[in-house]
Design a protein around this motif. Structure first.
Motif, PDB file in Angstrom:
ATOM      1  N   ALA A 165      10.944  -3.152  -3.034  1.00  8.61           N
ATOM      2  CA  ALA A 165      11.293  -4.323  -3.832  1.00  8.61           C
ATOM      3  C   ALA A 165      10.641  -4.306  -5.207  1.00  8.61           C
ATOM      4  CB  ALA A 165      10.913  -5.593  -3.091  1.00  8.61           C
ATOM      5  N   ARG A 166       9.668  -3.446  -5.413  1.00  2.28           N
ATOM      6  CA  ARG A 166       9.025  -3.354  -6.716  1.00  2.28           C
ATOM      7  C   ARG A 166       9.974  -2.792  -7.770  1.00  2.28           C
ATOM      8  NH1 ARG A 166       4.453  -0.417  -5.404  1.00  2.28           N
ATOM      9  NH2 ARG A 166       3.387  -2.334  -4.851  1.00  2.28           N
ATOM     10  N   TYR A 167      11.006  -2.072  -7.352  1.00  6.76           N
ATOM     11  CA  TYR A 167      11.965  -1.494  -8.286  1.00  6.76           C
ATOM     12  C   TYR A 167      13.112  -2.481  -8.474  1.00  6.76           C
ATOM     13  CZ  TYR A 167       9.286   2.485  -6.607  1.00  6.76           C
ATOM     14  OH  TYR A 167       8.258   3.315  -6.241  1.00  6.76           O
ATOM     15  N   ALA A 168      13.239  -3.021  -9.667  1.00  4.52           N
ATOM     16  CA  ALA A 168      14.139  -4.147  -9.907  1.00  4.52           C
ATOM     17  C   ALA A 168      15.555  -3.725 -10.242  1.00  4.52           C
ATOM     18  CB  ALA A 168      13.582  -5.013 -11.044  1.00  4.52           C
ATOM     19  N   SER A 169      15.803  -2.475 -10.603  1.00  2.00           N
ATOM     20  CA  SER A 169      17.141  -2.047 -11.003  1.00  2.00           C
ATOM     21  C   SER A 169      17.485  -0.750 -10.299  1.00  2.00           C
ATOM     22  CB  SER A 169      17.202  -1.855 -12.522  1.00  2.00           C
ATOM     23  OG  SER A 169      16.385  -0.763 -12.912  1.00  2.00           O
TER      24      SER A 169
END
Length: 853
Positions: A507-511
């Protein structure tokens, strides 16, 4: 050239001379973590700690959902699904006061050493655990009922199973009921590899040659080589350690003392010792040198292994740090070794100790049969050798004098996977993950000596560090790492407690771009969010482990058409002509390069002195009208560009002055000199007046004390003037009458009736009004206030200290609130403000070096 760089180049030259060439440079072998996660940014981490210290011995039993922890004076049983849920059980196992006193009398430290440090904790059988502790330099061992989890009343002597010293290197395994340990056991004993809890206890030989030379043990690994063996081979236990060596190739850097080298040794599980020679001694002990790219990476720190479902595919990962000869540098290396390379070394030629030369050299004489140091196989059995006690004396004599092999164990590919500067790796753990492309990737978790975890994936002959995570606020070494595939967690043991860290935080990667560029085999993009591959439908997931730049929608060859979910809001910036303006652009990836576009044209600052691209954004200096336009900041990584910030910059002409006919100005230099002279004269006059007043007060007080004597009669009266520090006490004091409150409101809160002095941050008034004089004529009305967007973002920027790639430096980020500034002041003040504004930003380097702050 810095001293560290010079030493590294010298070491590369030495490596080439001594036969360890590398196809890649030291820069290529170094890897920068893609993202940095500080302690305050952690998510999903669970912690367990009590008043006990040193949570360093871990035993994970996934099938029982239990994590056993050996600490100082205690043993814990934690819920492996959530170590912080409070359901843990505890056994107190403290050293007795008598043993602590005895330990203190031996000169040991009663704050660190004179305790019971649990060093061994493993499953003994289906019902019991086996634990050993130092017990204040009187080692003890015991069996613990796993269900009842209470300390038994019976203890065993542990001096041949556990070290006295809690800081001594130690490793141990229980294999088929036998206890295999390696350490320096007794108070002043030699290092030894022993087998206990067995009908045939064994140990290493000490004469005429010491098989181990001041060894510090790191790890031991069981390899089931008997399974599906075509030659009827035996299971083996491999030991990894560092010791002093006497080979002719050592001591290159310091001829006065023997260097320390890394070793791997092995023994056979079915070894029974010799019948007459080597009684109760290993007949299968052999050791070889473990090298990792360059000779000075000799201090072995940690070893972990993977078998891939069968022992022939076993690989070992090892972490090394610099030897003592390189005290001015800090670096680590990670190498990978195959079981076939280890076997090749043990099947090669032997070395022999030359008494005349006092060193080891290659042995070229006759080797007896069966091969010394080998396990009993079908070939040996056909010749009548059914156990080690049947071996002839010639074989046992040869084993006694030739424990060292000539061939070295070299890393896979002939070079390390990683050489990391400014980092000391203390512990390794490895997991094998099957990615969406059908390939299996090894994921390394590397703990550092200052409380960070580096998560990396092995890609071919190199390593891509996905992220660096600060798991401890207070720097401390990571002592133990254990991976649970069932709980998808990494357990971290250290002095202060136990941490349960998720194997992946997708979830830390937003895209989509961020998810794919991370190249994390645990994570993939599902069209809306980055999710773990184990919990999502693989048919709709996007992942690119090999290239890290393919699969996202609406991406062009250059990646400039970013999908709508990555568009940041556009911000407006207005600035007066000639001012400086900073347009912040925060790069989420440490591997990304900032690319700025002005009105769709790339690199607006190329060849222009007024545009500076730095790590914090774009600085436009001494703005001109042609600098107005739309600015876009992209993060470019692996050919993809992700939009990170967008600005509309408007450069306004200089505003007209409020007065239509301003008075003529004197020259700036003469005016400044005149003003400064007035300031100096005024300051000197004030100081002289204060000295006179203070002298009169002191003289009066002295006379008053002489007149009154020692005692003062009457009620003490408050002084008319009370000097206090500005604090919350002034704000809490009560107001006076209603009239006083009105007076206070008239004075804008600058004074209080109780005598407190309040300091209010803000701009000072341009002219002070004296209560003893008539106020001057009304000044002309000020111009209308500037729009809220009129801010250049240069002043009052907050600082955020960030650690990246082993270096510390400052990144500047702009506040979103508009910064107010006065438009009118006295002529000298206005000129001085412009001069200072011009000098605020004289240089912005494109890239900070390691010494930048």
């Amino acid at each position: 050239m810095s001293s560290g760089t010079a030493q590294l180049l010298a070491a590369l030259f030495v490596a080439a001379v001594m036969g360890y060439p590398s196809r890649r440079s030291a820069t290529d072998l170094d890897a920068t973590p893609r993202t940095t996660v500080t302690f305050d940014e952690l998510s999903g981490v669970r912690r367990f700690s009590t008043r006990t210290l040193n949570y360093t011995t871990l035993l994970l039993e996934d099938e029982r959902s239990v994590l056993y922890v050996g600490a100082r004076g205690a043993i814990f049983a934690l819920n492996s699904s959530d170590v912080a849920d409070g359901s843990h059980r505890m056994i107190h196992w403290e050293a007795s006061p008598e043993k602590q006193l005895d330990c203190l009398q031996k000169g040991k430290n009663n704050k660190t050493e004179c305790f019971n440090h649990v060093r061994f904790l493993q499953r003994l059988n289906s019902t019991h655990l086996y634990a050993c502790g130092t017990y204040a330099f009187h080692p003890l061992c015991t069996s613990i009922d796993a269900d009842r989890f209470t300390l038994p009343s019976h203890f065993e002597e542990g001096k041949e199973k556990c070290p006295y010293d809690p800081s001594r290197g130690y490793t141990g395994l229980i294999v088929d009921g036998g206890l295999y340990t390696a350490t320096r056991y007794e108070f002043r004993s030699l290092p030894d590899i022993r087998r206990n809890l067995h009908q045939r206890p064994l140990k290493t030989e000490e004469s005429p040659l010491h098989w181990l030379n001041d060894a510090e043990f790191v790890a031991s690994v069981l390899v089931r080589e008997s399974r599906d063996s075509p030659v009827g081979d035996d299971d083996k236990i491999y030991y990894f350690f560092t010791e002093r060596a006497g080979e002719e190739t050592t001591s290159f850097f310091d001829k006065s003392q023997a260097a320390r080298v890394a070793r791997v040794a092995r023994v056979c599980k079915s070894d029974l010792g010799g019948k007459k020679i080597l009684q109760r001694k290993w007949t299968s002990f052999m050791k070889a040198r473990l090298v990792c790219y360059m000779p000075y990476y000799e201090v072995l720190r940690s070893v972990c292994s993977l078998d891939g479902g069968g022992w022939p595919s076993t690989v070992f990962y090892a972490a090394f740090t610099l030897s003592a000869q390189w005290r001015t540098m800090e670096a680590s290396a990670v190498c990978r070794y195959s079981i076939s390379e280890v076997q090749r070394a043990f099947e090669g030629p032997y070395m022999e100790y030359q008494d005349s030369a006092r060193k080891w050299s290659r042995y070229d004489g006759t080797v007896p049969e069966p091969r010394p140091g080998s396990c009993i196989t079908d070939h040996s059995r056909r010749k009548g050798y059914n156990s080690s006690q049947d071996l002839p004396n010639s074989v046992l004599d040869f084993v006694k004098l030739h424990p060292l092999m000539f061939e070295e164990v070299k890393p896979a590919g002939g070079e390390p996977l990683l050489v990391k500067k400014n980092v000391a790796y203390s512990r390794l753990a490895v997991d094998r993950v099957r990615a969406l492309d059908g390939r299996s990737y090894d994921v390394l978790f590397m703990g550092t000596g200052d409380g960070w975890i580096h998560k990396a994936v092995v890609l071919g002959s190199g390593v891509h560090i996905i992220e660096e995570v600060q798991v401890f606020r207070d720097p401390q070494p990571v002592e133990t790492l254990v991976i649970s595939r069932t709980q998808r967690s990494l357990y971290v043991g250290a002095a202060s407690g136990i941490l349960q860290v998720p194997l992946a935080t997708c979830a830390r990667y937003a895209s989509c771009y961020d998810c794919v560029l991370a190249r994390d085999p645990y994570c993939a993009w599902d069209g809306r969010a980055c999710r773990e591959t184990a919990s999502a439908d693989s048919t709709v997931l996007v992942q690119d482990m090999q290239h890290g730049n393919e699969g996202c929608r609406n991406s062009t060859a250059r990646g400039e058409s970013a999908p709508p979910w990555v568009f940041p809001p556009r911000k407006n910036r207005m600035v007066l002509r000639g001012d400086d303006v900073l347009l912040p652009c925060d790069q989420r990836s440490n591997l990304a390069r900032a690319v700025w576009l002005l009105n769709g044209t790339e690199a607006p600052g190329a060849g222009q002195d007024r545009l500076r691209v730095g790590v914090d954004g774009l600085l436009v200096m001494d703005t001109l009208p042609e600098h107005s336009g739309e600015y876009r900041c992209y993060g470019e990584e692996r050919g993809l560009r992700t939009l990170l910030a967008a600005y509309n910059l408007t450069v306004l002409p200089e505003l007209p002055r409020a007065s239509a006919t301003p008075p003529p100005r004197p020259p700036a230099a003469s005016q400044a000199a005149g003003d400064m002279k007035v300031v100096y004269v005024s300051a000197i006059t004030i100081l002289v007046g204060l000295c006179v007043v203070l002298s009169a007060v002191l003289l009066y007080v002295s006379c008053l004390q002489k007149r009154k004597g020692k005692y003062i009669l009457g009620e003490p009266r408050p002084s008319s003037v009370e000097l206090q520090t500005v604090s919350a006490n002034c704000l809490r004091k009560g107001r006076g009458s209603k009239e006083e409150e009105e007076d206070d409101e008239d004075e804008d809160g600058l004074a209080y009736p109780d005598g407190c002095l309040q300091i209010i941050p803000g701009e000072a008034p341009t002219a002070a009004v004296s209560p003893a004089k008539e106020p001057p004529a009304a000044a002309p009305p000020p111009p209308p206030p500037l729009p809220s967007e009129l801010t250049n973002g240069v002043g009052a920027l907050p600082n955020m200290l960030r650690k990246m790639n082993g270096n510390s430096y400052m990144l500047l980020q702009q506040q979103e609130e508009p910064l107010a500034s006065p438009l009118y002041s006295a002529s000298f003040t206005e000129e001085l403000s412009k001069i200072l504004e011009k000098r605020k930003h004289t240089q912005l380097v494109e890239k900070l070096d390691e010494s930048s702050v």
